[in-house]
Design a protein around this motif. Sequence first.
Motif, PDB file in Angstrom:
ATOM      1  N   ILE A  81       0.826  -1.201   0.000  1.00  0.00           N
ATOM      2  CA  ILE A  81       0.000   0.000   0.000  1.00  0.00           C
ATOM      3  C   ILE A  81       0.865   1.258   0.000  1.00  0.00           C
ATOM      4  CG2 ILE A  81      -1.909  -1.092   1.236  1.00  0.00           C
ATOM      5  CD1 ILE A  81      -0.804   0.568   3.746  1.00  0.00           C
ATOM      6  N   CYS A  82       0.227   2.357  -0.361  1.00  0.00           N
ATOM      7  CA  CYS A  82       0.796   3.684  -0.132  1.00  0.00           C
ATOM      8  C   CYS A  82       0.144   4.244   1.126  1.00  0.00           C
ATOM      9  CB  CYS A  82       0.521   4.602  -1.321  1.00  0.00           C
ATOM     10  SG  CYS A  82       1.117   6.289  -1.087  1.00  0.00           S
ATOM     11  N   GLY A  83       0.964   4.762   2.037  1.00  0.00           N
ATOM     12  CA  GLY A  83       0.462   5.139   3.359  1.00  0.00           C
ATOM     13  C   GLY A  83       0.038   6.587   3.520  1.00  0.00           C
ATOM     14  N   TRP A  84      -0.093   7.333   2.421  1.00  0.00           N
ATOM     15  CA  TRP A  84      -0.494   8.741   2.538  1.00  0.00           C
ATOM     16  C   TRP A  84      -1.530   9.009   1.456  1.00  0.00           C
ATOM     17  CZ3 TRP A  84       2.813  12.533   5.402  1.00  0.00           C
ATOM     18  CH2 TRP A  84       2.227  13.792   5.471  1.00  0.00           C
ATOM     19  N   MET A  85      -2.756   9.232   1.863  1.00  0.00           N
ATOM     20  CA  MET A  85      -3.853   9.449   0.919  1.00  0.00           C
ATOM     21  C   MET A  85      -3.832  10.888   0.391  1.00  0.00           C
ATOM     22  SD  MET A  85      -6.465   8.803  -0.913  1.00  0.00           S
ATOM     23  CE  MET A  85      -6.834   7.099  -0.503  1.00  0.00           C
ATOM     24  N   ILE A  86      -3.795  11.005  -0.918  1.00  0.00           N
ATOM     25  CA  ILE A  86      -3.886  12.299  -1.578  1.00  0.00           C
ATOM     26  C   ILE A  86      -5.175  12.325  -2.388  1.00  0.00           C
ATOM     27  CG2 ILE A  86      -2.862  13.821  -3.330  1.00  0.00           C
ATOM     28  CD1 ILE A  86      -1.246  13.771  -0.766  1.00  0.00           C
ATOM     29  N   HIS A  87      -5.897  13.424  -2.307  1.00  0.00           N
ATOM     30  CA  HIS A  87      -7.101  13.606  -3.108  1.00  0.00           C
ATOM     31  C   HIS A  87      -6.814  14.597  -4.235  1.00  0.00           C
ATOM     32  CE1 HIS A  87      -8.953  11.775   0.449  1.00  0.00           C
ATOM     33  NE2 HIS A  87      -9.962  11.469  -0.339  1.00  0.00           N
ATOM     34  N   SER A  88      -7.340  14.306  -5.399  1.00  0.00           N
ATOM     35  CA  SER A  88      -7.218  15.240  -6.516  1.00  0.00           C
ATOM     36  C   SER A  88      -8.016  16.505  -6.216  1.00  0.00           C
ATOM     37  CB  SER A  88      -7.721  14.597  -7.808  1.00  0.00           C
ATOM     38  OG  SER A  88      -6.850  13.577  -8.237  1.00  0.00           O
ATOM     39  N   LYS A  89      -7.764  17.532  -7.032  1.00  0.00           N
ATOM     40  CA  LYS A  89      -8.440  18.814  -6.782  1.00  0.00           C
ATOM     41  C   LYS A  89      -9.953  18.720  -6.965  1.00  0.00           C
ATOM     42  CE  LYS A  89      -7.013  20.357 -11.408  1.00  0.00           C
ATOM     43  NZ  LYS A  89      -6.135  21.321 -12.118  1.00  0.00           N
ATOM     44  N   ASP A  90     -10.433  17.647  -7.655  1.00  0.00           N
ATOM     45  CA  ASP A  90     -11.876  17.448  -7.762  1.00  0.00           C
ATOM     46  C   ASP A  90     -12.446  16.655  -6.590  1.00  0.00           C
ATOM     47  OD1 ASP A  90     -11.077  14.840  -8.214  1.00  0.00           O
ATOM     48  OD2 ASP A  90     -11.880  14.703 -10.251  1.00  0.00           O
ATOM     49  N   SER A 470       1.301  15.451  14.441  1.00  0.00           N
ATOM     50  CA  SER A 470       0.551  14.281  13.982  1.00  0.00           C
ATOM     51  C   SER A 470      -0.872  14.631  13.547  1.00  0.00           C
ATOM     52  CB  SER A 470       0.514  13.217  15.081  1.00  0.00           C
ATOM     53  OG  SER A 470       1.814  12.720  15.317  1.00  0.00           O
ATOM     54  N   ALA A 471      -1.538  15.490  14.295  1.00  0.00           N
ATOM     55  CA  ALA A 471      -2.915  15.847  13.936  1.00  0.00           C
ATOM     56  C   ALA A 471      -2.959  16.552  12.588  1.00  0.00           C
ATOM     57  CB  ALA A 471      -3.525  16.742  15.015  1.00  0.00           C
ATOM     58  N   ALA A 472      -1.950  17.384  12.327  1.00  0.00           N
ATOM     59  CA  ALA A 472      -1.920  18.122  11.062  1.00  0.00           C
ATOM     60  C   ALA A 472      -1.660  17.195   9.885  1.00  0.00           C
ATOM     61  CB  ALA A 472      -0.856  19.218  11.118  1.00  0.00           C
ATOM     62  N   VAL A 473      -0.650  16.320  10.005  1.00  0.00           N
ATOM     63  CA  VAL A 473      -0.358  15.429   8.881  1.00  0.00           C
ATOM     64  C   VAL A 473      -1.481  14.417   8.689  1.00  0.00           C
ATOM     65  CG1 VAL A 473       2.134  15.731   9.054  1.00  0.00           C
ATOM     66  CG2 VAL A 473       1.061  13.828  10.270  1.00  0.00           C
ATOM     67  N   GLY A 474      -2.146  14.055   9.782  1.00  0.00           N
ATOM     68  CA  GLY A 474      -3.297  13.169   9.655  1.00  0.00           C
ATOM     69  C   GLY A 474      -4.400  13.805   8.842  1.00  0.00           C
ATOM     70  N   SER A 475      -4.635  15.103   9.061  1.00  0.00           N
ATOM     71  CA  SER A 475      -5.674  15.799   8.306  1.00  0.00           C
ATOM     72  C   SER A 475      -5.313  15.933   6.837  1.00  0.00           C
ATOM     73  CB  SER A 475      -5.907  17.198   8.905  1.00  0.00           C
ATOM     74  OG  SER A 475      -4.800  18.052   8.655  1.00  0.00           O
ATOM     75  N   LEU A 476      -4.003  15.819   6.515  1.00  0.00           N
ATOM     76  CA  LEU A 476      -3.545  15.923   5.129  1.00  0.00           C
ATOM     77  C   LEU A 476      -3.424  14.566   4.454  1.00  0.00           C
ATOM     78  CD1 LEU A 476      -0.768  18.639   5.599  1.00  0.00           C
ATOM     79  CD2 LEU A 476      -3.121  18.975   4.824  1.00  0.00           C
ATOM     80  N   GLY A 477      -3.733  13.486   5.187  1.00  0.00           N
ATOM     81  CA  GLY A 477      -3.775  12.177   4.557  1.00  0.00           C
ATOM     82  C   GLY A 477      -2.755  11.167   5.038  1.00  0.00           C
ATOM     83  N   ALA A 478      -1.894  11.539   6.003  1.00  0.00           N
ATOM     84  CA  ALA A 478      -0.886  10.595   6.487  1.00  0.00           C
ATOM     85  C   ALA A 478      -1.553   9.434   7.205  1.00  0.00           C
ATOM     86  CB  ALA A 478       0.096  11.291   7.422  1.00  0.00           C
ATOM     87  N   GLY A 479      -0.997   8.225   6.992  1.00  0.00           N
ATOM     88  CA  GLY A 479      -1.592   7.037   7.584  1.00  0.00           C
ATOM     89  C   GLY A 479      -1.126   6.740   8.987  1.00  0.00           C
ATOM     90  N   VAL A 480      -0.061   7.417   9.435  1.00  0.00           N
ATOM     91  CA  VAL A 480       0.448   7.215  10.792  1.00  0.00           C
ATOM     92  C   VAL A 480       0.705   8.570  11.433  1.00  0.00           C
ATOM     93  CG1 VAL A 480       1.520   4.961  10.342  1.00  0.00           C
ATOM     94  CG2 VAL A 480       2.835   7.064   9.955  1.00  0.00           C
ATOM     95  N   GLY A 481       0.872   8.562  12.761  1.00  0.00           N
ATOM     96  CA  GLY A 481       1.317   9.759  13.461  1.00  0.00           C
ATOM     97  C   GLY A 481       2.818   9.911  13.301  1.00  0.00           C
TER      98      GLY A 481
END
Length: 782
Positions: A81-90, A470-481
Amino acid sequence: MGIEGVGARVARKEDKRFITGAGRYVDDMVVPGMKHAAFVRSPHAHAQIKKIDVKKAQGMPGVIGVLTGKELKADGIGNLICGWMIHSKDGSPMKMGAWSPLAFDRVRYVGDAVVIVVAETKGQARDAAEAVEITYKELKAVVDASKAMDKGAPQVHPEADNNLIFDWDIGNADDTAAAFNKAAHVVKMDIINNRLVPNAMEPRAALGHYDKAEDHYTCWTTSQNPHVARLVMSAFYNVAPENKLRVIAPDVGGGFGSKIYIYPEEIVCLWASKKTGVPVKWVADRTESFLTDAHGRDHHTHAEMAFDKDHRILGLKVETQANLGAYMSLFSSATPTYLYATLLSGQYNIPAIHANVKAIYTNTAPVDAYRGAGRPEATFVMERMMETAARQFGVSPAELRRKNFVTSFPHQTPVIMCYDAGDYAASLDAAMKASDYAGFAKRKAAAAKKGLLRGIGMSCYIEACGIAPSAAVGSLGAGVGLWESAEVRVNAVGTIEVLTGSHSHGQGHETTFAQLVNERFGVPLDSVSIVHGDTDKVQMGMGTYGSRSGAVGMSAIVKALDKVEAKAKKIAAHLLEADEGDIIIENGALKVAGTDKNVPWFQMALAAYTAHNLPGGMEPGLKETAFYDPSNFTFPAGCYICEVEVDPETGVTEIVQFVAADDFGNIINPMIVEGQVHGGLAQGIGQALLEGAYYDNSGQLLTASYMDYTMPRAGDLPSFKISTSNTPCPGNPLGIKGCGEAGAIGSPPAVINAITDAIGSNDLAMPASPSTVWAAIRATKH
């Protein structure tokens, strides 16, 4: 300050075992009954697997097992898996294609693992691997990200139409457009950041051992973060329950980011151990490393920068295509997004920024974070742009930068980051003085008399490291703290063990971490042990990458030391019949301030464990744990100046001077920091002059050995002039900033700026090999 404490140039404790050959690496590990593995890898960049015939291989001498992806899937082993979720601009989530640890239906790059062979010896395993017969239906491949989205291009994964993983942006497009509308000058550039192959001294290796009696798994692996490896292998790959899986990363011979990730081999070796009933060891050869270690960089960027009539920056537009290879590696999605675009403000006050990043699949090795991870790519864009702008305007590159520096802190950029502290002019001034920048014209004239072209180039970098909070990177899609942990154990005789969730693979933690303890308690370095890299010994931690060991890992140690000190003073005050507030710690003793009354450190420790005479209600023992979650990144910054001489007849470039002026905040061990800077500079200069990974159109890696991939040698590098200034980081208790990646971040644009200055052309791609430079000179003349 003790003679071995913070700020002392203490020789590295760990080096004795390394230089005497006593280091213990994964390949040194021997388990009773251990056997050896070889992988059968795809020779094609893109193909369907029609048939796998293992009969001949199974009958060969010494062979214990030949296992395929179908068996692996049948046992429920999950995809990587990739551990950091990124969403497209849509708003749509990134398109993560399936990555089986052993390919069973389709291969997507040369080196994709298809079969594992386990045999008595390494030679027998390799011989049998060659006997495995696989029938492929070869498919067309695409290796260039700029062509992968074209109509009719080969489709790498069905999940990602037109091979587009995500189309992401950051900043404000409207504000940026408005800035360009009122610009007096616009500078435009197309910039390529070349693909690199990490080359740690130690290749990747794994030893998997399933103990049937205990129903327990152990994995020795070349990892920068063993706890994360255990978490991912248990929670996502279903290799083993977390409580039945031990991951050990012993001495690791370099990582540079490429050993952050969990690769197919660790998973498969553990699974194969259970299937075959024997411990299974695999060690990569160098060509396997070239083919399968996660590559770095590979960006194609178009950038535009708007200036007013006084040459102040108004806005920046950046469009980047990031080649992520055939699969999404663990941190791959974060590298060209939150580790790259958030640093596009550089050291400069830029009111409006908009960046668009398209991540793209190709039939090449997966691409992920490599020393600097996004920050070198951002710095290369910014510093090539600034140097080019200065030349177009006919102004000093130094003064154009100075005019646009951020000078007031904290400074909020338009792309998330809030710079907490810095003095960019101080680094610029230090570098200009050390390089005799003012005297360059005389040196250029002297070189011309010898028939050589002399050039000077500058790079003012900033990086964000110790990724947080950790809270900030979590809100940006990181899978871990992204916190860190520490446990400090004071033993009954006063010796101290520090158990850290950070991992050392060349950084010198066993020395610098012990210096913290010496500074606090006055105990000798030899009485302090640093324990890391074993999930059965050490509390959970996040490992080492992104220059986080100091700012995050050492801050956790400081918090644990605070708790130990508080309890130690309570014990000492009780023993000395004094007020706790009067107790100080000096030279390995706890003293009553202003008197000669004291209790030695070891005596206080013994009292804690005998528990014969402790304050009422106090628990025996002296052991404390702490977890530290940083409040912000740290922001190292600096100025690098490179001076080169180019032979116009051959294109050969010699770096005749390289100056690095860095701000790392407070420094624990200057000698170790200097070593980190030297190593980073070597890698950055390697990228600028020598290194590049190239595939042919069919997806064959043309640079799969040291015969074809040029690593920097001693003769390619000058003696570096380095210095440091200090604006302490306000965000952690030590005031320190990361230092491990800076050299690799700031040096490539300095080198290319110097060469382009020498040859009178801005059109020069990395690596600036002699043939490339020679061609650029000829193009300039015509």
